[in-house]
Design a protein around this motif. Sequence first.
Motif, PDB file in Angstrom:
ATOM      1  N   VAL A 226       0.938  -1.281   0.018  1.00 14.49           N
ATOM      2  CA  VAL A 226      -0.131  -0.054   0.163  1.00 14.49           C
ATOM      3  C   VAL A 226       0.881   1.199   0.021  1.00 14.49           C
ATOM      4  N   SER A 227       0.486   2.163  -0.840  1.00 15.01           N
ATOM      5  CA  SER A 227       1.322   3.347  -0.925  1.00 15.01           C
ATOM      6  C   SER A 227       1.482   4.125   0.598  1.00 15.01           C
ATOM      7  N   GLY A 228       2.730   4.409   0.922  1.00 14.93           N
ATOM      8  CA  GLY A 228       3.099   4.730   2.464  1.00 14.93           C
ATOM      9  C   GLY A 228       3.527   3.732   3.087  1.00 14.93           C
ATOM     10  N   GLY A 229       3.195   2.470   2.901  1.00 17.44           N
ATOM     11  CA  GLY A 229       3.698   1.267   3.768  1.00 17.44           C
ATOM     12  C   GLY A 229       3.072   1.162   4.977  1.00 17.44           C
ATOM     13  N   LEU A 230       3.006   0.007   5.355  1.00 16.45           N
ATOM     14  CA  LEU A 230       2.462  -0.333   6.884  1.00 16.45           C
ATOM     15  C   LEU A 230       3.088   0.135   7.730  1.00 16.45           C
ATOM     16  N   ASP A 231       2.397   0.960   8.680  1.00  8.06           N
ATOM     17  CA  ASP A 231       3.016   1.571   9.573  1.00  8.06           C
ATOM     18  C   ASP A 231       3.021   1.143  11.074  1.00  8.06           C
ATOM     19  N   VAL A 232       3.480  -0.274  11.283  1.00  7.34           N
ATOM     20  CA  VAL A 232       3.445  -0.674  12.597  1.00  7.34           C
ATOM     21  C   VAL A 232       4.702  -0.326  13.044  1.00  7.34           C
ATOM     22  N   PRO A 233       4.898  -0.458  14.420  1.00  8.37           N
ATOM     23  CA  PRO A 233       6.030  -0.108  15.288  1.00  8.37           C
ATOM     24  C   PRO A 233       7.459  -0.881  14.634  1.00  8.37           C
ATOM     25  N   VAL A 234       8.482  -0.282  14.700  1.00 13.03           N
ATOM     26  CA  VAL A 234       9.713  -0.906  14.243  1.00 13.03           C
ATOM     27  C   VAL A 234      10.292  -1.347  15.690  1.00 13.03           C
ATOM     28  N   VAL A 235      10.564  -2.748  15.632  1.00 12.25           N
ATOM     29  CA  VAL A 235      11.011  -3.675  16.834  1.00 12.25           C
ATOM     30  C   VAL A 235      12.477  -4.243  16.477  1.00 12.25           C
ATOM     31  N   LEU A 236      13.348  -3.996  17.069  1.00 14.92           N
ATOM     32  CA  LEU A 236      14.856  -4.420  16.782  1.00 14.92           C
ATOM     33  C   LEU A 236      15.194  -4.101  15.346  1.00 14.92           C
ATOM     34  N   GLY A 237      14.789  -2.890  14.928  1.00 15.89           N
ATOM     35  CA  GLY A 237      15.163  -2.356  13.581  1.00 15.89           C
ATOM     36  C   GLY A 237      14.435  -2.934  12.447  1.00 15.89           C
ATOM     37  N   SER A 238      13.224  -3.431  12.733  1.00 14.60           N
ATOM     38  CA  SER A 238      12.466  -4.018  11.631  1.00 14.60           C
ATOM     39  C   SER A 238      10.886  -4.027  11.833  1.00 14.60           C
ATOM     40  N   ARG A 239      10.172  -3.992  10.912  1.00 17.93           N
ATOM     41  CA  ARG A 239       8.701  -4.191  11.215  1.00 17.93           C
ATOM     42  C   ARG A 239       8.205  -5.402  10.948  1.00 17.93           C
ATOM     43  N   SER A 240       8.897  -6.626  10.695  1.00 11.88           N
ATOM     44  CA  SER A 240       8.539  -7.897  10.544  1.00 11.88           C
ATOM     45  C   SER A 240       8.017  -8.462  11.528  1.00 11.88           C
TER      46      SER A 240
END
Lengths: 321, 296
Positions: free
Chosen positions: A116-130
């Motif tokens: 999705v344009s803008g990207g899913l904005d979940v919190p970054v944990v240990l350097g990644s949103r994965s």
Amino acid sequence: MAVEIVAPGLAASVQDRGRTGYYDVGIPPSGAVDLYSSGVANLLVGNDPGAAVVEAAYMGPHLRFTERAVVAVTGGRMPALLDGEPVPQWESVEVAAGAELSFGYLEAGARIYVAVSGGLDVPVVLGSRSTYTLGSFGGFEGRVLRAGDVLPVGTGSGTAGRSVPEELRPALSKDVDLRVVLGLYDYRLTERGLATLLDTTWTLTPVADRIGFRYSGGTLEWQDREQPFGAGSDLSNIVDAGYPLGSIQVPGGVEPIILHRDAVSGGGYAMVATVISADLDLVGQSSPGTRTRFRPVPLEEALAARHEAAARWRQVRELLS
Amino acid sequence: MSARRPSRYSWGGDEHLVVQLDEAMSLEVNFAATAMTRALADRQLAGVADICPANASFLVRFDPDVIAPDVLEAQVREVEREVESAPSLALRTRIVEVPVWYDDPYTNETAARFRDRHQRPEGNDLEFAAAENGLASTEEFIARHSGSPWLTSMVGFVAGLPFLYQMVSRERQLQVPKYLRPRTDTPPLTVGHGGCFACVYSVRGAGGYQMFGVTPAPIFDPTQTLGDFADFMVFFRPGDLVKFTAIDERRYREIGEEVSAGTFRFRQQEVEFRLDDFLAAPDEYNAALLEVLDGR
């Protein structure tokens, strides 16, 4: 702007390109199982290739967009429907506020990616949103998606109508050759055991997820010996060691397992080869029943394949920039 | 350090180098692996993503576009020569007390549920382990398990899971085979054992180790609520020393309440572990370590 999960599909999760630097304490990279497809989905909607997307296996999710957005679907072949009307994959599509995206049955491959344009904005944990589900962190609340979840989206400005030509889309087949570098503990196999590994057409079993892909088709023979102290009694046991991503372990000599992006970081089973980095996406797009052969290559060839994959990536990136 | 066979270097595809120092487990080889990984980390090589010490080996994950495999291999071989010529026998670390409710009903329920995957249909894993090690009773096994400290020889499998090697001579090592087929479920914080290694399961999931009990103290906390996790969500690091202490149900519940209230801290003390001193007189050295833990 947000994406609402109307129905989650199967094992859908938020992934980006993963995290680095924590494998020494058992935290795997995570990230998209098919990195090329997730990266291209992002490029199509004008995102950084490392933005977070939805990954879903075998069964697509049903999503609703709260505001106007540009989206793209890549990965496996699965008919995409916007408010019930077919829309192409590998192409950026504008969606209106309140529009719903759903999917038909999987036709080829195993996993789809929705950017999705803008990207899913979940919190970054240990350097990644994965998402790393075993560790219950990253992504959306550290778990697979459920109906009713609302994923926030960053600000972006994608353009509809951009597409990727056929030759830059992954070939999806139920017959797959995986290039592997032999080594690690392969000295524990007999000559016949090694031949079985390389001559067998293995079949992917239903035990195939982000952690690992398990195959059936033969039994490997190990060299008989008195086991080293601490290794455990089975001939396929070793003193617990680190597992490379893509490494192939064969517990008990049956059913080789290829570890993928949510890999267990180590354990006590002998690994006999490692799938090269350029072919890991191919593993990720394998569905149960996929006939698979392991083709040994020297390290130099693995590096050459890596450079080819990087060249292909540059090509698609230039096309979509 | 005693002479050993040359290490085995091998490529795990184009992104991993695996160095096997020995096929057998020993404190000496684990110390060498730790020393090599620390020395390699000190070099801060560009393109090296992860350096993962294991029990008798280590794994390096790297980006071959940044550091060529042959350059990396040369660096690691240089580090190995350094460590061989000046073995690092001292480890600045800490000793931590891990309370265990052995033979508890939760663990025994799980063991009963997966009995069809076990070597011995009757009894529980603790009874099996006592018999396997020629001990007269489960009490005697627990006394051995909690009597001498353990070294965290590797962290991994899943997030924050410590592999522990007991600091006793090889003849006194407790050894048990793994389950015939792995379980599909293990409760979090189960204390397990496979081969010569103990572990504490950090999260719920599959597992093949025998199960002896449960600790009330979290060792992995992605919410980073408890004081011991203020800096990082993983508690154990390779090199940590562990003393298991047997507790009863009442104490298990008390600690559980401290965890819920967010006040629990592991009992722990900093210590320098000297391998040569330990090898010269293991029992005396362990006794001294436990005095440090007790703050004496």
